[in-house]
Design a protein around this motif. Structure first.
Motif, short mmCIF file in Angstrom:
data_model
loop_
_atom_site.label_atom_id
_atom_site.label_comp_id
_atom_site.label_asym_id
_atom_site.label_seq_id
_atom_site.Cartn_x
_atom_site.Cartn_y
_atom_site.Cartn_z
N ALA A 59 0.78 -1.22 0.03
CA ALA A 59 -0.07 -0.01 -0.10
C ALA A 59 0.79 1.29 0.06
O ALA A 59 0.64 2.17 -0.76
CB ALA A 59 -0.97 -0.08 1.20
N SER A 60 2.06 1.39 0.74
CA SER A 60 2.89 2.29 0.73
C SER A 60 3.73 2.66 -0.38
O SER A 60 3.67 3.75 -0.99
CB SER A 60 3.89 2.35 2.21
N SER A 189 7.77 11.40 4.87
CA SER A 189 7.00 11.82 6.12
C SER A 189 5.78 12.07 6.06
O SER A 189 4.96 11.69 6.96
CB SER A 189 7.94 13.08 6.77
N ILE A 190 5.07 12.68 5.13
CA ILE A 190 3.90 13.20 4.89
C ILE A 190 3.07 11.92 4.55
O ILE A 190 1.95 11.63 5.37
CB ILE A 190 3.88 13.95 3.57
N LEU A 191 3.64 10.77 3.99
CA LEU A 191 2.95 9.51 3.77
C LEU A 191 2.65 8.96 5.17
O LEU A 191 1.55 8.43 5.32
CB LEU A 191 3.57 8.69 2.79
N GLY A 202 -0.89 0.22 5.46
CA GLY A 202 0.21 1.26 5.11
C GLY A 202 1.39 1.13 6.22
O GLY A 202 0.98 0.77 7.30
N MET A 203 2.67 1.60 5.96
CA MET A 203 3.72 1.49 7.11
C MET A 203 3.27 2.26 8.23
O MET A 203 3.58 2.12 9.31
CB MET A 203 4.90 1.67 6.27
N GLY A 204 2.98 3.65 7.73
CA GLY A 204 2.56 4.61 8.98
C GLY A 204 1.52 4.00 9.98
O GLY A 204 1.67 4.14 10.86
N TYR A 205 0.37 3.18 9.23
CA TYR A 205 -0.47 2.68 9.95
C TYR A 205 0.09 1.74 10.84
O TYR A 205 -0.29 1.37 12.18
CB TYR A 205 -1.61 2.02 9.23
N LEU A 206 0.82 0.60 10.52
CA LEU A 206 1.57 -0.36 11.23
C LEU A 206 2.45 0.17 12.20
O LEU A 206 2.24 -0.33 13.45
CB LEU A 206 2.48 -1.24 10.24
N ILE A 207 3.04 1.31 12.11
CA ILE A 207 4.04 1.91 12.90
C ILE A 207 3.31 2.28 14.19
O ILE A 207 3.39 2.17 15.44
CB ILE A 207 4.93 2.80 12.46
#
Length: 249
Positions: A59-60, A189-191, A202-207
């Motif tokens: 997704a990312s 960073s925005i992503l 998404g990696m942001g959600y996972l983190i």
């Protein structure tokens, strides 16, 4: 493998070892669960794979690649138009200088209201970051081309299309790649920030999901993979630069 490649490989390995060495030492000195050592984090990676890591990464990657493609394509075309335009130069320059300094994060609520909480808003935010930098880079690169180059081709009665292909485009490609490199870190960073809204992949959600559950090894594992994604993108850009700009050497 020649001496230059060996030197680059050894430098890369040395930088990675230094990074993990400082990380390991910091974890040992702090000695708290909130900063696990890299061995613990690496051992946690198989767990992340079981938690659909590949889907998060996919997704990312889709969002960042699609956003970079749109931004670089339209940024190149608009920069080409502005750079070659002489009559409307003052107008376009003023338009760029008025819109470029606007903090892109301030536009996030507007983008989400208009584009929803799905992939569209996330891709649009990446485009808003990368597009202006590519446009400015291409514009400046075109204006720095010596006019004598065009005069030589005009003497040879070369068409405008041939001048574009053989002079303008080769001169702008390095600037496009440099602009993408500069804006890539901000785009990631925005992503990461946007992937915490309206999505479950998404990696942001996972983190952030690992952080809320205080699963710090998984959180750092996600950060490590996201950093590896950025590192891989930089390597791809370097390869594209060597392939498309070999004439610079």
């Amino acid at each position: 493998m020649n001496k230059k490649r060996w030197s680059g490989l050894l430098s890369g390995v040395g930088a990675i070892l230094l990074f993990f060495g400082v990380w390991f030492l910091s974890a040992h000195l702090l000695n708290k669960p909130l900063l696990p050592n890299p061995l613990t984090v690496i051992a946690r990676l198989p767990y992340l794979v079981e938690k659909q890591l590949l889907w998060h990464l996919k997704a990312s990657l889709f969002r960042i690649f699609f956003g970079l493609f749109i931004a670089s394509s339209f940024g190149f075309l608009s920069g080409l138009l502005i750079g070659r335009c002489t009559k409307g130069r003052a107008f376009f320059d003023a338009l760029i200088y008025l819109t470029y300094p606007i903090p892109k994060m301030a536009l996030l609520p507007v983008v989400m209201l208009l584009g929803g909480l799905g992939d569209t808003s996330k891709v649009v935010m990446i485009v808003l970051i990368v597009y202006p930098q590519v446009t400015v880079a291409v514009r400046d690169a075109i204006r720095q081309i010596p006019s004598d180059y065009y005069k030589v081709y005009q003497t040879l009665q070369a068409s405008s299309l041939r001048q574009l292909i053989q002079i303008t485009i080769p001169a702008t490609i390095p600037s496009v790649l440099s602009a993408i490199r500069i804006s890539l870190g901000t785009a990631l960073s925005i992503l990461f920030f946007t992937e915490n809204y309206g999505t479950e992949y998404g990696m942001g959600y996972l983190i952030m999901d690992s952080w809320t559950r205080m699963d710090y090894p998984a959180m750092y594992g996600g950060i490590l993979i996201l950093s590896g994604l950025g590192f891989g993108l930089f390597l791809v850009l370097d390869w594209l630069s060597c392939w498309s700009c070999s004439w610079q050497e």
